[in-house]
Scaffold this active site. Structure first.
Site, short mmCIF file in Angstrom:
data_model
loop_
_atom_site.label_atom_id
_atom_site.label_comp_id
_atom_site.label_asym_id
_atom_site.label_seq_id
_atom_site.Cartn_x
_atom_site.Cartn_y
_atom_site.Cartn_z
N ASP A 172 36.89 34.84 34.07
CA ASP A 172 37.84 34.87 35.16
C ASP A 172 38.69 36.13 34.98
O ASP A 172 38.63 36.78 33.93
CB ASP A 172 38.70 33.61 35.11
CG ASP A 172 39.70 33.55 36.25
OD1 ASP A 172 39.39 34.07 37.34
OD2 ASP A 172 40.79 33.00 36.05
N ASP A 174 42.57 36.96 36.42
CA ASP A 174 43.96 36.66 36.11
C ASP A 174 44.08 35.57 35.06
O ASP A 174 43.39 34.56 35.12
CB ASP A 174 44.69 36.20 37.39
CG ASP A 174 44.97 37.35 38.33
OD1 ASP A 174 45.43 38.39 37.86
OD2 ASP A 174 44.71 37.21 39.54
N LYS A 387 32.37 29.24 41.82
CA LYS A 387 31.96 29.99 40.63
C LYS A 387 30.64 29.48 40.04
O LYS A 387 29.99 30.20 39.30
CB LYS A 387 33.08 29.98 39.59
CG LYS A 387 34.25 30.84 40.03
CD LYS A 387 35.19 31.18 38.90
CE LYS A 387 36.29 32.11 39.41
NZ LYS A 387 37.24 32.49 38.35
#
Length: 460
Positions: A172, A174, A387
């Protein structure tokens, strides 16, 4: 007051992980019965607690093995529908792609976190989370080392099993690679770890919610990954060309693919036709537009409901829609939670309840389209795709290249996704569990630590 508020907030059902909570509950019994023996030597108490905790993790480890075994039997004969004891105890449990050496992982984390030596604070959610992370890393690197040590003298099915090893690591953005709203700079500790992974011949992907289409979007992702890409372009970078080009970026969950290109000295946009999965290619654009329009209207309703008209902006893109705070403003945490749960409920309605629509073309049978709603920490977004599709798309795209047949196919047990959002609702890393092994971190610092373990275990 603040402490109690945080505890109650953290215990909201949609923010729990049932497997971690279940293990934590198992560990509570030996803690209550044995950790506070004031008449015994502290070292003896710690050793006693460690032995009891170790036994629990060993038992859970066996339950995981049984679950994997029954899952494999069910795949061979779907009519069996055998349910493992662990799934009976934890109904929300997903699928395990590798065994988990939980007992050994506990001993390592106990040495670091002194879990057994605590007398007043029982094993916590974070303790169990870190033990599961370490166990997953151990499992993947054990497979890696076994492969390296068993190149010769193996044939058939055994050879195929031995050739399995970690091949793809995705992250990922952030809170995982960099702090929320920030970017990778040249001094980031994460950069040198990512470069090391590339030097080991691993594919490294960034699977992020940030969505910027077409080649013009490459500049936006460069801003996020500046430190890493600048290093790849520097004179002191020792990586080979093919290793540099093992860096990929998947934007908007699973909608835009970019790959580092050595000639361009940056990210190159990859056309949809080269990597879209068959089921994604078949998605109806009209259905996608209907979903986006419906959620856009719903966000307007929520914004008006919370009187956020002057402090927020709603953004609608090709395959995503979201609400963000205006400069100098913020959306309260409770409001973010309410909005993401409301959007999730709205999605569930339009994806499953076709009878609610008067027009059958609007009903659409849209259950074949994957959509996710998530809380980004300061904003809320709804994206087409998720995702799970993003990671699977990378697995398949890499193997389109005939020159990398030696690493293909890339299976779920050979992929690792590292992220910070794994709550069952309102978190976009959660779906990655369907396509890869996962590690749940809470900060870039934890990412650095887990990558150090990963690299040490591979090279050790």
């Amino acid at each position: 007051m603040t402490s109690r508020y945080r505890v109650e907030y953290a215990l909201k059902s949609h923010r729990r992980d049932e497997f971690i909570e279940w293990i934590k509950g198992l560990l509570a019994t030996p803690f209550v019965l044995h950790a506070d023996d004031s008449h015994a030597d502290a070292q003896i108490v710690a050793e006693n607690c460690q032995a009891r905790y170790y036994e629990i993790f060993k038992d859970v480890e066996s339950l995981v093995k049984q679950t994997i075994f029954l899952d494999e039997l069910n795949e061979l004969d779907p009519k069996k529908k055998s349910i493992s004891r662990l799934r009976t105890l934890v109904p929300s449990l997903g699928k395990f792609f590798t065994e988990l050496p939980l007992a050994d992982a506990f001993l390592l984390e106990d040495e670091r976190r002194a879990i057994s030596k605590r007398r007043l604070v029982s094993p916590s959610f974070n303790d169990v989370r870190m033990i599961l992370n370490t166990a997953q890393i151990m499992a993947l690197t054990n497979i890696y080392k076994q492969t390296e040590n068993n190149i010769n003298g193996i044939s058939g099915k055994n050879q195929q099993q031995q050739q399995q090893k970690l091949k793809l690591i995705t992250f990922d953005g952030d809170v995982t690679l960099y702090e929320d709203g920030k970017s990778l700079d040249e001094n980031s500790e994460v950069v040198q770890r990512l470069v090391k992974l590339l030097s080991l011949g691993l594919y490294v992907g960034v699977v992020t919610a940030a969505g910027y289409p077409r080649q013009s979007g490459a500049e936006k992702y460069y801003e996020r990954l500046k430190g890493l890409i600048d290093h790849l372009n520097s004179n002191h970078c020792t990586l080979k060309t093919y290793q540099k080009e093992n860096l990929l970026v998947m934007g908007a969950e699973s909608n835009y693919l970019f790959r580092y290109n050595n000639e361009m000295k940056g990210l190159k946009f990859i056309d949809d036709e080269e990597w879209f999965l068959p089921q994604v290619k078949n998605w109806n654009i009209g259905k996608i537009n209907y979903i986006m329009d419906t959620l856009y209207k719903h966000l307007i309703y929520l914004r008006n409901n919370f009187n956020l008209e002057d402090s927020t902006t709603i953004i609608k893109k090709e395959r995503s829609v979201g609400i963000i705070p205006n400069s100098g403003c913020r959306i309260l945490r409770e409001q973010l939670e309410e909005m993401v749960l409301s959007c999730s409920r709205k999605l569930n309605t339009i994806l499953t309840s076709s009878s609610n629509f008067a027009d059958s073309t609007e009903a659409l049978c849209v259950d074949d389209i994957k959509v996710c709603a998530f809380n980004g920490g300061s904003d809320v977004w709804v994206d087409i795709g998720d995702k799970a599709l993003g990671v699977e798309s990378l697995q398949k795209y890499i193997c389109h290249d005939e020159t990398v047949d030696h690493v293909c196919p890339i299976g779920k047990s050979e992929s690792l996704h590292i992220g910070d959002q794994f709550a069952s609702l309102g978190a976009n890393d959660f779906k990655a569990r369907l396509s890869a092994c996962t590690v749940w971190i809470a900060s870039p610092r934890e990412t650095v630590a887990i990558l150090d373990d990963l690299i040490d275990f591979i090279e050790g």
